[in-house]
Design an enzyme around this catalytic site. Structure first.
Site, mmCIF file in Angstrom:
data_model
loop_
_atom_site.group_PDB
_atom_site.id
_atom_site.type_symbol
_atom_site.label_atom_id
_atom_site.label_comp_id
_atom_site.label_asym_id
_atom_site.label_seq_id
_atom_site.Cartn_x
_atom_site.Cartn_y
_atom_site.Cartn_z
ATOM 1 N N CYS A 38 0.841 -1.194 0.000
ATOM 2 C CA CYS A 38 0.000 0.000 0.000
ATOM 3 C C CYS A 38 0.879 1.247 0.000
ATOM 4 C CB CYS A 38 -0.902 -0.008 1.228
ATOM 5 S SG CYS A 38 -2.002 1.417 1.336
ATOM 6 N N SER A 40 0.605 3.724 1.767
ATOM 7 C CA SER A 40 0.874 4.183 3.128
ATOM 8 C C SER A 40 2.258 3.758 3.599
ATOM 9 C CB SER A 40 -0.194 3.642 4.086
ATOM 10 O OG SER A 40 -1.472 4.141 3.756
ATOM 11 N N HIS A 43 4.684 6.237 2.181
ATOM 12 C CA HIS A 43 4.713 7.491 2.935
ATOM 13 C C HIS A 43 5.687 7.385 4.106
ATOM 14 C CE1 HIS A 43 1.751 9.948 0.981
ATOM 15 N NE2 HIS A 43 0.752 9.091 1.169
ATOM 16 N N HIS A 59 0.569 -3.464 6.307
ATOM 17 C CA HIS A 59 -0.686 -3.432 7.071
ATOM 18 C C HIS A 59 -1.834 -4.092 6.321
ATOM 19 C CE1 HIS A 59 -0.882 0.109 4.501
ATOM 20 N NE2 HIS A 59 -2.202 0.073 4.626
ATOM 21 N N CYS A 167 -7.359 -3.518 3.467
ATOM 22 C CA CYS A 167 -7.153 -2.080 3.300
ATOM 23 C C CYS A 167 -7.786 -1.595 2.007
ATOM 24 C CB CYS A 167 -5.672 -1.721 3.333
ATOM 25 S SG CYS A 167 -5.389 0.072 3.221
#
Length: 336
Positions: A38, A40, A43, A59, A167
């Site tokens: 992902c 994320s 990031h 995650h 997710c």
């Protein structure tokens, strides 16, 4: 066991050995079958979000329960599960009021501190604690997670495909069905057709939207969106996406979903709205990013701006009729 460990934005991530302690009360150990990648995680790697270090990344994941902590009765060894990075504690005022996606313990303890509900980690390396990422850390051979974050699925569900349900699917479909509550016959625009955006498209189809406009700078992504239920597509690399949207739907859309991160796309989503429309911010930008809009226009047109994090609700549960139809399997063609 082997795991992917982040130490600092300036350092390469490490594929290395870490230790995993036994599950504590209310926790389970899960052998990971598959993990989704992902944005994320990117990031964190870029230093765009604050995260404790060192931590085991990841995650999104699926796997099989191998051990139960004390007091766990909702799962059994051998259960197939999808992992959720918003495991409701069941005790805070948000969980008690039915808003588990806003769980206060997840927001104040699990996510920012890189630990589980009791404030400690089950991960370590050379005797030193290693943090959990969003209470999951699926880039590892095994994980220990709160039992509420391991959602039982049918044994015949393909574990390699359903990893992204935790997710990408829950975020995209949940934004449509739970955050926006899109009505049948609505018009919908989806900016960004990656893993989350494609599941926004899929959610809009499930909700009965009449027009679903897929928008991206890559033609292959909008072409794929047609397979997920989009009725129209816009190539944002060729001309202004807002102008193209109004060429298709002169009155603007009822719902515009921003499924990527730049503030400019958030501003576009707001500008695409018709009277009474709602812009739903699903993609997560770097910390500190800001978007602008004209409040007078928003007020006069009776429009709304909605933030949407992971909105689980009924669609993630194995008993939901939406998932028993098999429509979720379309998510296998993409990662967030």
């Amino acid at each position: 066991m082997q795991a992917v460990v982040f130490t600092a934005p300036s350092a390469a991530i490490e594929f290395t050995e870490v230790e995993l302690a036994a599950p504590g009360p209310g926790e389970v150990r899960v052998k990971i079958a598959a993990a989704g990648v992902c944005h994320s995680d990117l990031h964190v790697k870029r230093g765009e979000w604050d995260a404790p270090a060192p931590l085991v990344m990841g995650h999104e994941g699926s796997g099989i329960v191998t051990e139960l902590g004390a007091g766990v009765t909702s799962l059994a060894v051998g259960d197939h599960v999808v992992l959720s990075w918003v495991p409701p504690c069941g005790d805070c005022r948000y969980c008690r009021s039915g808003h588990e996606a806003r769980c206060q313990k997840v927001a104040t303890i699990v996510a920012p501190k890189g630990v589980l509900f009791d404030g400690t980690s089950r991960l370590s390396r050379d005797g030193e604690p290693v943090h959990h990422y969003l209470g999951v850390s699926s880039f590892a051979e095994e994980v220990v997670v709160p039992a509420s974050g391991a959602v039982k699925v049918r044994d015949d569900a393909p574990l390699d495909i359903i990893a992204v349900v935790g997710c990408a699917v829950a975020t995209g479909v949940g934004a449509v069905l739970n955050t926006a509550a899109v009505e049948p016959g609505s018009t919908v625009a989806v900016i960004g057709c990656g893993g989350v955006g494609l599941n926004v498209v899929q959610g809009a189809k499930l909700a009965g939207a009449e027009r679903i406009v897929a928008i991206d700078v890559l033609a292959d992504k909008t072409q794929m969106a047609l397979q997920f239920g989009a009725t129209d597509r816009i190539d944002a690399s060729q001309a202004d996406a807002v102008e193209q949207l109004f060429d298709l739907i002169p009155d603007g859309v009822d719902y515009a979903f921003d499924a990527i991160e730049p503030p400019s796309t958030t501003e576009q989503a707001i500008r695409m709205l018709g009277l009474g429309g709602a812009a739903v911010i699903v993609g997560l930008p770097p910390t500190g990013a800001k978007a602008s809009f004209e409040p007078l226009v928003l007020a006069e047109a009776d429009q709304r701006i909605l933030g949407s994090n992971l909105r689980l609700g009924a669609p993630l549960t194995s008993t939901s009729p939406r998932w028993s139809t098999g429509t979720w399997t379309a998510s296998s063609s993409s990662t967030p």
